[in-house]
Motif scaffolding. Structure first.
Motif, PDB file in Angstrom:
ATOM      1  N   TYR A  20      35.565  26.982  37.200  1.00  7.65           N
ATOM      2  CA  TYR A  20      37.047  28.880  36.894  1.00  7.65           C
ATOM      3  C   TYR A  20      38.481  28.900  37.223  1.00  7.65           C
ATOM      4  N   SER A  21      38.989  29.594  35.858  1.00  8.58           N
ATOM      5  CA  SER A  21      40.263  29.484  36.330  1.00  8.58           C
ATOM      6  C   SER A  21      40.472  30.774  36.559  1.00  8.58           C
ATOM      7  N   LEU A  22      41.516  30.893  36.959  1.00  4.45           N
ATOM      8  CA  LEU A  22      42.226  31.902  37.943  1.00  4.45           C
ATOM      9  C   LEU A  22      42.266  32.949  37.142  1.00  4.45           C
ATOM     10  N   GLY A  23      41.165  34.424  37.526  1.00  2.38           N
ATOM     11  CA  GLY A  23      41.490  35.504  36.330  1.00  2.38           C
ATOM     12  C   GLY A  23      39.812  35.127  35.714  1.00  2.38           C
ATOM     13  N   GLU A  24      39.753  33.972  35.136  1.00  2.84           N
ATOM     14  CA  GLU A  24      38.458  34.212  34.996  1.00  2.84           C
ATOM     15  C   GLU A  24      36.767  35.021  35.229  1.00  2.84           C
ATOM     16  N   SER A  25      36.256  35.846  34.890  1.00  2.00           N
ATOM     17  CA  SER A  25      34.882  36.589  35.076  1.00  2.00           C
ATOM     18  C   SER A  25      33.665  35.971  34.255  1.00  2.00           C
ATOM     19  N   ILE A  26      32.557  35.573  35.508  1.00  2.00           N
ATOM     20  CA  ILE A  26      31.396  35.317  34.930  1.00  2.00           C
ATOM     21  C   ILE A  26      30.753  36.486  35.373  1.00  2.00           C
ATOM     22  N   SER A  27      29.703  37.236  34.704  1.00  2.00           N
ATOM     23  CA  SER A  27      28.568  38.282  35.612  1.00  2.00           C
ATOM     24  C   SER A  27      27.009  37.128  35.750  1.00  2.00           C
ATOM     25  N   ILE A  28      27.034  37.485  37.210  1.00  2.00           N
ATOM     26  CA  ILE A  28      25.975  37.218  37.857  1.00  2.00           C
ATOM     27  C   ILE A  28      24.666  37.706  37.463  1.00  2.00           C
ATOM     28  N   VAL A  29      24.811  39.188  37.905  1.00  2.00           N
ATOM     29  CA  VAL A  29      23.918  39.787  37.881  1.00  2.00           C
ATOM     30  C   VAL A  29      24.351  41.267  36.972  1.00  2.00           C
TER      31      VAL A  29
ATOM     32  N   PHE B 111      31.527  36.672  39.116  1.00  2.00           N
ATOM     33  CA  PHE B 111      31.775  36.156  39.761  1.00  2.00           C
ATOM     34  C   PHE B 111      33.331  36.277  39.713  1.00  2.00           C
ATOM     35  N   THR B 112      34.785  36.773  39.876  1.00  2.00           N
ATOM     36  CA  THR B 112      35.527  36.346  39.374  1.00  2.00           C
ATOM     37  C   THR B 112      37.161  35.839  40.130  1.00  2.00           C
ATOM     38  N   TYR B 113      37.573  34.987  40.205  1.00  2.00           N
ATOM     39  CA  TYR B 113      38.752  34.187  40.661  1.00  2.00           C
ATOM     40  C   TYR B 113      40.222  34.977  40.503  1.00  2.00           C
ATOM     41  N   VAL B 114      40.020  35.455  41.410  1.00  2.00           N
ATOM     42  CA  VAL B 114      41.461  35.643  42.620  1.00  2.00           C
ATOM     43  C   VAL B 114      41.907  35.266  43.526  1.00  2.00           C
ATOM     44  N   HIS B 115      43.233  35.680  43.652  1.00  2.00           N
ATOM     45  CA  HIS B 115      44.266  35.252  44.697  1.00  2.00           C
ATOM     46  C   HIS B 115      44.609  36.553  45.194  1.00  2.00           C
TER      47      HIS B 115
ATOM     48  N   ILE C  69      41.150  32.945  48.005  1.00  2.00           N
ATOM     49  CA  ILE C  69      40.645  33.089  47.323  1.00  2.00           C
ATOM     50  C   ILE C  69      39.214  33.911  47.147  1.00  2.00           C
ATOM     51  N   ASP C  70      39.444  34.831  46.209  1.00  2.00           N
ATOM     52  CA  ASP C  70      37.794  35.586  46.805  1.00  2.00           C
ATOM     53  C   ASP C  70      37.417  35.342  45.283  1.00  2.00           C
ATOM     54  N   PHE C  71      36.334  36.134  45.153  1.00  2.00           N
ATOM     55  CA  PHE C  71      35.550  36.246  43.403  1.00  2.00           C
ATOM     56  C   PHE C  71      34.356  36.956  43.297  1.00  2.00           C
ATOM     57  N   ILE C  72      34.221  37.207  44.488  1.00  2.00           N
ATOM     58  CA  ILE C  72      32.887  38.279  44.532  1.00  2.00           C
ATOM     59  C   ILE C  72      33.501  39.653  43.973  1.00  2.00           C
ATOM     60  N   ASP C  73      32.611  39.903  43.181  1.00  2.00           N
ATOM     61  CA  ASP C  73      33.337  41.082  42.389  1.00  2.00           C
ATOM     62  C   ASP C  73      32.160  42.467  41.935  1.00  2.00           C
ATOM     63  N   PHE C  74      31.462  42.884  42.814  1.00  2.00           N
ATOM     64  CA  PHE C  74      30.705  44.302  43.085  1.00  2.00           C
ATOM     65  C   PHE C  74      31.267  45.496  42.422  1.00  2.00           C
ATOM     66  N   TYR C  75      30.350  45.681  41.815  1.00  2.00           N
ATOM     67  CA  TYR C  75      30.488  46.912  40.934  1.00  2.00           C
ATOM     68  C   TYR C  75      29.187  47.667  40.275  1.00  2.00           C
ATOM     69  N   ILE C  76      29.868  49.685  40.378  1.00  2.00           N
ATOM     70  CA  ILE C  76      28.574  50.162  39.342  1.00  2.00           C
ATOM     71  C   ILE C  76      29.477  51.121  38.442  1.00  2.00           C
ATOM     72  N   GLY C  77      28.709  50.157  37.231  1.00  2.00           N
ATOM     73  CA  GLY C  77      29.792  51.055  36.186  1.00  2.00           C
ATOM     74  C   GLY C  77      30.964  51.260  35.475  1.00  2.00           C
TER      75      GLY C  77
ATOM     76  N   TRP D  33      33.318  51.461  38.197  1.00  2.00           N
ATOM     77  CA  TRP D  33      33.674  51.664  39.804  1.00  2.00           C
ATOM     78  C   TRP D  33      33.833  50.081  39.918  1.00  2.00           C
ATOM     79  N   HIS D  34      35.071  49.335  40.059  1.00  2.00           N
ATOM     80  CA  HIS D  34      34.601  47.303  41.059  1.00  2.00           C
ATOM     81  C   HIS D  34      35.373  48.047  42.700  1.00  2.00           C
ATOM     82  N   TYR D  35      34.381  47.472  43.702  1.00  2.00           N
ATOM     83  CA  TYR D  35      35.192  46.850  45.088  1.00  2.00           C
ATOM     84  C   TYR D  35      35.821  46.458  44.773  1.00  2.00           C
ATOM     85  N   PRO D  36      36.557  46.423  45.832  1.00  2.00           N
ATOM     86  CA  PRO D  36      37.767  45.402  45.354  1.00  2.00           C
ATOM     87  C   PRO D  36      37.321  43.669  45.703  1.00  2.00           C
ATOM     88  N   ASN D  37      37.968  42.813  44.983  1.00  2.00           N
ATOM     89  CA  ASN D  37      37.032  41.253  45.052  1.00  2.00           C
ATOM     90  C   ASN D  37      37.065  40.780  46.688  1.00  2.00           C
ATOM     91  N   PHE D  38      35.813  39.861  46.903  1.00  2.00           N
ATOM     92  CA  PHE D  38      36.322  40.053  48.856  1.00  2.00           C
ATOM     93  C   PHE D  38      35.470  38.018  47.916  1.00  2.00           C
TER      94      PHE D  38
END
Length: 162
Positions: free
Chosen positions: A34-43, A48-52, A122-130, A132-137
């Motif tokens: 992944y590139s920094l900031g890149e995000s791909i939907s898993i479910v 998966f969103t690559y952030v620092h 390195i954080d990459f798990i982006d959990f969200y509902i609608g 609303w996004h929980y902070p990446n972890f």
């Protein structure tokens, strides 16, 4: 001496190593693919969103001048050593406590590795509902949270009969 260690909570060191390997490898794969900031939907509720993250949980201390990196490294080492001492003083049969402590240590060491190697976590798990996004972890953060929950539940169950 080996028999002594195997009768203590240090028997659970294998769990620390498993978490550390899973965390470091998952972050390596994210950085590689992944590139920094890149995000791909898993479910439908996880990307998966690559952030620092230069701070601690929820980005706490993130906007500081860099001192937080070494401060958080020291905190990780102190907590890990303290929990290892606690595990040494526990019997190996105290499964939930030892599992919880091992999970916290594994997570702390995983994030410590990042801070030392990359200067950020390195954080990459982006959990969200609608919207609303929980902070990446990451795996380490998940391990710390699950370990803490195990310890709280075990302690609650131990004292619920009082």
């Amino acid at each position: 001496m080996n028999k002594l260690l195997m009768s203590t909570g240090l028997r659970w060191i294998w769990l620390i190593l498993v978490i550390l390997v899973l965390d470091i490898n998952s972050k390596y794969l994210i950085m590689k693919h992944y590139s920094l900031g890149e995000s791909i939907s898993i479910v439908s509720f996880v990307n998966f969103t690559y952030v620092h993250n230069s701070g601690a949980a929820f980005g706490f201390f993130a906007n500081k001048d860099g001192w937080q990196r070494w401060f958080l490294c020291i905190i990780s080492v102190v907590i890990s050593v303290s929990l290892l001492v606690i595990m040494y003083n526990l019997k190996h049969q105290e499964r939930l406590f030892n599992m919880g402590y091992a999970m916290i240590i594994g997570g702390a060491l995983g994030n410590l590795f990042d801070r030392i190697m990359y200067g950020v976590v390195i954080d990459f798990i982006d959990f969200y509902i609608g919207n609303w996004h929980y902070p990446n972890f990451n795996v380490a953060d998940s391990s710390i949270c699950i370990g803490t929950i195990l310890i709280i539940l075990k302690d609650f169950c131990r004292h619920s009969g009082d």
